[in-house]
Design an enzyme around this catalytic site. Sequence first.
Site, PDB file in Angstrom:
ATOM      1  N   SER A 135       0.845  -1.196   0.000  1.00  0.00           N
ATOM      2  CA  SER A 135       0.000   0.000   0.000  1.00  0.00           C
ATOM      3  C   SER A 135       0.878   1.241   0.000  1.00  0.00           C
ATOM      4  O   SER A 135       1.945   1.252   0.637  1.00  0.00           O
ATOM      5  CB  SER A 135      -0.873   0.000   1.250  1.00  0.00           C
ATOM      6  OG  SER A 135      -1.542   1.236   1.377  1.00  0.00           O
ATOM      7  N   TYR A 150      -0.742  -0.379  10.400  1.00  0.00           N
ATOM      8  CA  TYR A 150      -0.858  -0.703   8.975  1.00  0.00           C
ATOM      9  C   TYR A 150       0.370  -0.173   8.212  1.00  0.00           C
ATOM     10  O   TYR A 150       1.019  -0.918   7.476  1.00  0.00           O
ATOM     11  CB  TYR A 150      -2.144  -0.081   8.430  1.00  0.00           C
ATOM     12  CG  TYR A 150      -2.486  -0.472   7.018  1.00  0.00           C
ATOM     13  CD1 TYR A 150      -3.095  -1.695   6.740  1.00  0.00           C
ATOM     14  CD2 TYR A 150      -2.217   0.377   5.951  1.00  0.00           C
ATOM     15  CE1 TYR A 150      -3.419  -2.056   5.439  1.00  0.00           C
ATOM     16  CE2 TYR A 150      -2.539   0.029   4.653  1.00  0.00           C
ATOM     17  CZ  TYR A 150      -3.144  -1.188   4.402  1.00  0.00           C
ATOM     18  OH  TYR A 150      -3.465  -1.549   3.105  1.00  0.00           O
ATOM     19  N   LYS A 154       3.168  -2.530   6.475  1.00  0.00           N
ATOM     20  CA  LYS A 154       3.245  -2.511   5.001  1.00  0.00           C
ATOM     21  C   LYS A 154       4.645  -2.044   4.564  1.00  0.00           C
ATOM     22  O   LYS A 154       5.187  -2.532   3.575  1.00  0.00           O
ATOM     23  CB  LYS A 154       2.160  -1.626   4.397  1.00  0.00           C
ATOM     24  CG  LYS A 154       0.750  -2.224   4.464  1.00  0.00           C
ATOM     25  CD  LYS A 154       0.584  -3.476   3.593  1.00  0.00           C
ATOM     26  CE  LYS A 154      -0.872  -3.908   3.506  1.00  0.00           C
ATOM     27  NZ  LYS A 154      -1.061  -5.136   2.709  1.00  0.00           N
TER      28      LYS A 154
HETATM   29  N1  LIG Z   1      -8.959  -1.582  -0.340  1.00  0.00           N
HETATM   30  C1  LIG Z   1      -8.025  -0.647  -0.501  1.00  0.00           C
HETATM   31  O1  LIG Z   1      -8.321   0.535  -0.777  1.00  0.00           O
HETATM   32  C2  LIG Z   1      -6.555  -1.030  -0.399  1.00  0.00           C
HETATM   33  C3  LIG Z   1      -5.600  -0.025  -0.641  1.00  0.00           C
HETATM   34  C4  LIG Z   1      -4.250  -0.362  -0.579  1.00  0.00           C
HETATM   35  C5  LIG Z   1      -3.881  -1.668  -0.275  1.00  0.00           C
HETATM   36  N2  LIG Z   1      -4.840  -2.609  -0.030  1.00  0.00           N
HETATM   37  C6  LIG Z   1      -4.394  -3.973   0.286  1.00  0.00           C
HETATM   38  O2  LIG Z   1      -5.026  -4.888  -0.584  1.00  0.00           O
HETATM   39  C7  LIG Z   1      -5.150  -6.165   0.070  1.00  0.00           C
HETATM   40  C8  LIG Z   1      -6.580  -6.665  -0.047  1.00  0.00           C
HETATM   41  O3  LIG Z   1      -7.417  -5.713   0.596  1.00  0.00           O
HETATM   42  P1  LIG Z   1      -9.003  -5.650   0.425  1.00  0.00           P
HETATM   43  O4  LIG Z   1      -9.343  -4.237   0.231  1.00  0.00           O
HETATM   44  O5  LIG Z   1      -9.457  -6.679  -0.559  1.00  0.00           O
HETATM   45  O6  LIG Z   1      -9.430  -6.043   1.914  1.00  0.00           O
HETATM   46  P2  LIG Z   1     -10.615  -6.932   2.493  1.00  0.00           P
HETATM   47  O7  LIG Z   1     -11.798  -6.947   1.593  1.00  0.00           O
HETATM   48  O8  LIG Z   1     -10.772  -6.455   3.881  1.00  0.00           O
HETATM   49  O9  LIG Z   1      -9.996  -8.413   2.468  1.00  0.00           O
HETATM   50  C9  LIG Z   1      -8.947  -8.752   3.340  1.00  0.00           C
HETATM   51  C10 LIG Z   1      -8.647 -10.223   3.163  1.00  0.00           C
HETATM   52  O10 LIG Z   1      -7.568 -10.584   4.040  1.00  0.00           O
HETATM   53  C11 LIG Z   1      -7.970 -11.744   4.750  1.00  0.00           C
HETATM   54  N3  LIG Z   1      -7.315 -11.874   6.055  1.00  0.00           N
HETATM   55  C12 LIG Z   1      -7.301 -10.999   7.084  1.00  0.00           C
HETATM   56  N4  LIG Z   1      -6.667 -11.528   8.140  1.00  0.00           N
HETATM   57  C13 LIG Z   1      -6.259 -12.767   7.780  1.00  0.00           C
HETATM   58  C14 LIG Z   1      -5.569 -13.811   8.443  1.00  0.00           C
HETATM   59  N5  LIG Z   1      -5.165 -13.718   9.727  1.00  0.00           N
HETATM   60  N6  LIG Z   1      -5.312 -14.956   7.759  1.00  0.00           N
HETATM   61  C15 LIG Z   1      -5.724 -15.103   6.485  1.00  0.00           C
HETATM   62  N7  LIG Z   1      -6.399 -14.147   5.791  1.00  0.00           N
HETATM   63  C16 LIG Z   1      -6.670 -13.004   6.446  1.00  0.00           C
HETATM   64  C17 LIG Z   1      -9.480 -11.576   4.926  1.00  0.00           C
HETATM   65  O11 LIG Z   1     -10.073 -12.806   5.325  1.00  0.00           O
HETATM   66  P3  LIG Z   1     -11.511 -12.861   6.076  1.00  0.00           P
HETATM   67  O12 LIG Z   1     -12.546 -12.724   4.996  1.00  0.00           O
HETATM   68  O13 LIG Z   1     -11.493 -14.188   6.751  1.00  0.00           O
HETATM   69  O14 LIG Z   1     -11.543 -11.713   7.038  1.00  0.00           O
HETATM   70  C18 LIG Z   1      -9.854 -11.120   3.531  1.00  0.00           C
HETATM   71  O15 LIG Z   1      -9.904 -12.209   2.646  1.00  0.00           O
HETATM   72  C19 LIG Z   1      -4.698  -5.942   1.514  1.00  0.00           C
HETATM   73  O16 LIG Z   1      -3.377  -6.384   1.676  1.00  0.00           O
HETATM   74  C20 LIG Z   1      -4.775  -4.442   1.676  1.00  0.00           C
HETATM   75  O17 LIG Z   1      -3.900  -3.970   2.666  1.00  0.00           O
HETATM   76  C21 LIG Z   1      -6.169  -2.327  -0.085  1.00  0.00           C
END
Ligand SMILES: NC(=O)c1ccc[n+]([C@@H]2O[C@H](COP(=O)([O-])OP(=O)(O)OC[C@H]3O[C@@H](n4cnc5c(N)ncnc54)[C@H](OP(=O)(O)O)[C@@H]3O)[C@@H](O)[C@H]2O)c1
Length: 228
Positions: A135, A150, A154
């Site tokens: 990120s 976070y 990261k």
């Molecule tokens: N969304 C944004 O704007 C954004 C921006 C920059 C970077 N990112 C990065 O993109 C990636 C995906 O984010 P997203 O937006 O898709 O988030 P999300 O919808 O909240 O999904 C997060 C995922 O991580 C899994 N997870 C969390 N803790 C875990 C654990 N202990 N063991 C295994 N899996 C685990 C969750 O599983 P559960 O369903 O079981 O909770 C879910 O599948 C992340 O690394 C995030 O930091 C996102």
Amino acid sequence: MTPVSLVTGGNRGIGFAIAEGLLKLGHKVLVAGRNEDEAERACQLLNGDAHPVVMDLASQDAIEDAITRATAIYSDIDILINNAGVMDKGAVTELAAEDWQRSFDVHVKGPATLTRLLLPAMLKNNYGRIINVSSGYGSYNEKMAGPPAYAVTKAALNALTVKTAAEVPVGANVKVNAMCPGWVHSRMGGPGAPLTPEEGADTALWLASLDSDSPNGMFFRQRKPIRW
Ligand SMILES: NC(=O)c1ccc[n+]([C@@H]2O[C@H](COP(=O)([O-])OP(=O)(O)OC[C@H]3O[C@@H](n4cnc5c(N)ncnc54)[C@H](OP(=O)(O)O)[C@@H]3O)[C@@H](O)[C@H]2O)c1
């Protein structure tokens, strides 16, 4: 040979979109989730060569067991997408040790364990891609704008990317990179985010499909290099 890819946090959000995109590229996709029902439900929705793998990144034993089983069933994993993420929002003065631990497990220790388990076969086979979903919130160049647990973890994932890439011999067809998906509409990104999960997945899919003459040890957003 059909490439075998593993996506952590593949059950929803950006990870689900990455899994969907990898299936379209013709990969066998292992959808890793910490909840068995969720991982299975995602595979049913994906409706292709997708298979659930249960692992909670907070548990070293769970990761090791899941990888031993998955490689025995599906053979070597060629592409690892360390996508799972958590966002603990407290200030440094408010965060408990377990908050730091959770972020560290999911963003650093889990990806490092998966890398330790999977990179040797990638090097032996002279084919592999590791894509760390990071990120801009963990970028020094972007002033570490995210909440502390976070941003710090990261930034550590970015550092892990650099150190892992440095263990890949020059010229090997094994590439280790980090990417930022942008601000994406997901449970983490919230409903106001401008990008769809598919748009957020694009750079990871691009990195997964680049040929042997591609970058190693770099950080990307929208298919362009960005500074750490
Ligand atoms: N969304 C944004 O704007 C954004 C921006 C920059 C970077 N990112 C990065 O993109 C990636 C995906 O984010 P997203 O937006 O898709 O988030 P999300 O919808 O909240 O999904 C997060 C995922 O991580 C899994 N997870 C969390 N803790 C875990 C654990 N202990 N063991 C295994 N899996 C685990 C969750 O599983 P559960 O369903 O079981 O909770 C879910 O599948 C992340 O690394 C995030 O930091 C996102």
